[in-house]
Design an enzyme around this catalytic site. Structure first.
Site, PDB file in Angstrom:
ATOM      1  N   GLY A  26      58.059  82.307  41.124  1.00 12.11           N
ATOM      2  CA  GLY A  26      57.784  83.620  41.677  1.00 12.11           C
ATOM      3  C   GLY A  26      57.057  84.459  40.650  1.00 12.11           C
ATOM      4  O   GLY A  26      57.168  84.211  39.444  1.00 12.11           O
ATOM      5  N   GLN A  68      54.072  92.215  36.911  1.00 11.44           N
ATOM      6  CA  GLN A  68      53.980  91.270  35.799  1.00 11.44           C
ATOM      7  C   GLN A  68      52.528  91.003  35.401  1.00 11.44           C
ATOM      8  O   GLN A  68      52.270  90.478  34.322  1.00 11.44           O
ATOM      9  CB  GLN A  68      54.697  89.970  36.147  1.00 11.44           C
ATOM     10  CG  GLN A  68      56.201  90.150  36.254  1.00 11.44           C
ATOM     11  CD  GLN A  68      56.879  88.867  36.637  1.00 11.44           C
ATOM     12  OE1 GLN A  68      56.962  88.538  37.818  1.00 11.44           O
ATOM     13  NE2 GLN A  68      57.355  88.138  35.633  1.00 11.44           N
ATOM     14  N   HIS A 124      65.012  88.344  42.736  1.00  8.78           N
ATOM     15  CA  HIS A 124      64.438  88.545  41.396  1.00  8.78           C
ATOM     16  C   HIS A 124      63.098  89.281  41.487  1.00  8.78           C
ATOM     17  O   HIS A 124      62.857  90.252  40.760  1.00  8.78           O
ATOM     18  CB  HIS A 124      64.269  87.176  40.722  1.00  8.78           C
ATOM     19  CG  HIS A 124      63.675  87.215  39.364  1.00  8.78           C
ATOM     20  ND1 HIS A 124      64.417  86.976  38.224  1.00  8.78           N
ATOM     21  CD2 HIS A 124      62.405  87.440  38.933  1.00  8.78           C
ATOM     22  CE1 HIS A 124      63.625  87.056  37.164  1.00  8.78           C
ATOM     23  NE2 HIS A 124      62.406  87.334  37.579  1.00  8.78           N
ATOM     24  N   GLU A 125      62.223  88.817  42.371  1.00  6.74           N
ATOM     25  CA  GLU A 125      60.887  89.419  42.468  1.00  6.74           C
ATOM     26  C   GLU A 125      60.947  90.825  43.054  1.00  6.74           C
ATOM     27  O   GLU A 125      60.204  91.710  42.623  1.00  6.74           O
ATOM     28  CB  GLU A 125      59.944  88.523  43.272  1.00  6.74           C
ATOM     29  CG  GLU A 125      59.734  87.140  42.680  1.00  6.74           C
ATOM     30  CD  GLU A 125      59.362  87.116  41.203  1.00  6.74           C
ATOM     31  OE1 GLU A 125      58.687  88.059  40.712  1.00  6.74           O
ATOM     32  OE2 GLU A 125      59.740  86.146  40.510  1.00  6.74           O
ATOM     33  N   HIS A 177      61.758  93.159  40.367  1.00  8.29           N
ATOM     34  CA  HIS A 177      60.582  93.534  39.566  1.00  8.29           C
ATOM     35  C   HIS A 177      59.869  94.735  40.181  1.00  8.29           C
ATOM     36  O   HIS A 177      59.386  95.614  39.454  1.00  8.29           O
ATOM     37  CB  HIS A 177      59.589  92.365  39.468  1.00  8.29           C
ATOM     38  CG  HIS A 177      59.833  91.451  38.322  1.00  8.29           C
ATOM     39  ND1 HIS A 177      59.796  91.857  37.006  1.00  8.29           N
ATOM     40  CD2 HIS A 177      60.100  90.124  38.299  1.00  8.29           C
ATOM     41  CE1 HIS A 177      60.035  90.825  36.219  1.00  8.29           C
ATOM     42  NE2 HIS A 177      60.230  89.764  36.975  1.00  8.29           N
TER      43      HIS A 177
END
Length: 183
Positions: free
Chosen positions: A46, A51, A132-133, A136
């Protein structure tokens, strides 16, 4: 498509809540392609737009059949009550992974790069990736969710990591209203 540099822990964009996507155009589709190419090149499952230094609510992921998917403006829930334990890492903290407990299943709704509605049901690793993503996009890193003892060990490992002492990129704001939050 191009492989782009991945921002590392310490870059302010990783701690900023990303903006919702409002324009579904060729530039957005190029970003999705760059995310997918960079994720594959880095060996990740991912990758979120912050990022790459882009503060938009977009991420790519590998699904259960190893195909690349993407989600724009995601909203997660409901979450299963059943939890899973397992190691989690992050391309913005290269070489580090720590045990983190997360819900086993999650439903994610959002849009694709053309603005069409998308629903993704994730379990196991895909559930972990979707959570998780999305974190972010909210300026949250997985280390923020670690228990106290594991977080202490993580912070020590981060301080000792080869990449942690590299200079952080200089963030410049564009004076053009279309490209950033300038004047």
């Amino acid at each position: 498509m191009s492989v782009r540099d991945i921002r590392l822990l310490g870059d302010p964009v990783l701690r900023t809540v990303a903006d919702p996507v409002a324009t579904f155009d060729r530039e957005l589709r190029r970003l999705v392609d760059d995310l997918a190419e960079t994720m594959r090149d880095a060996g990740g499952v991912g990758l979120a737009a912050p990022q790459l230094g882009v503060s938009l609510r977009v991420f790519t992921y590998l699904d259960d059949s190893d195909e690349v998917g993407h989600l724009i403006n995601p909203v997660l829930g409901p979450f299963s009550e059943e939890m899973m334990d397992g190691e989690e890492g992050c391309l913005s903290l290269p070489g580090l992974a720590f045990d983190l407990r997360r819900p086993e299943r999650v439903l994610a709704v959002g849009q694709n790069s053309h603005g069409d509605p998308v629903t993704v049901e994730g379990s196991g690793i895909l559930s972990r990736c979707l959570q998780h993503e999305t974190d972010h996009l909210d300026g949250i890193l997985f280390i923020d969710r670690l228990d106290k003892e594991t977080k202490r060990a993580a912070m020590k490992a981060i301080r000792e990591a080869e990449w942690s002492n590299e200079p952080k990129p200089v963030v410049k704001v564009s004076p053009h209203p279309l490209f950033g939050r300038g004047r």
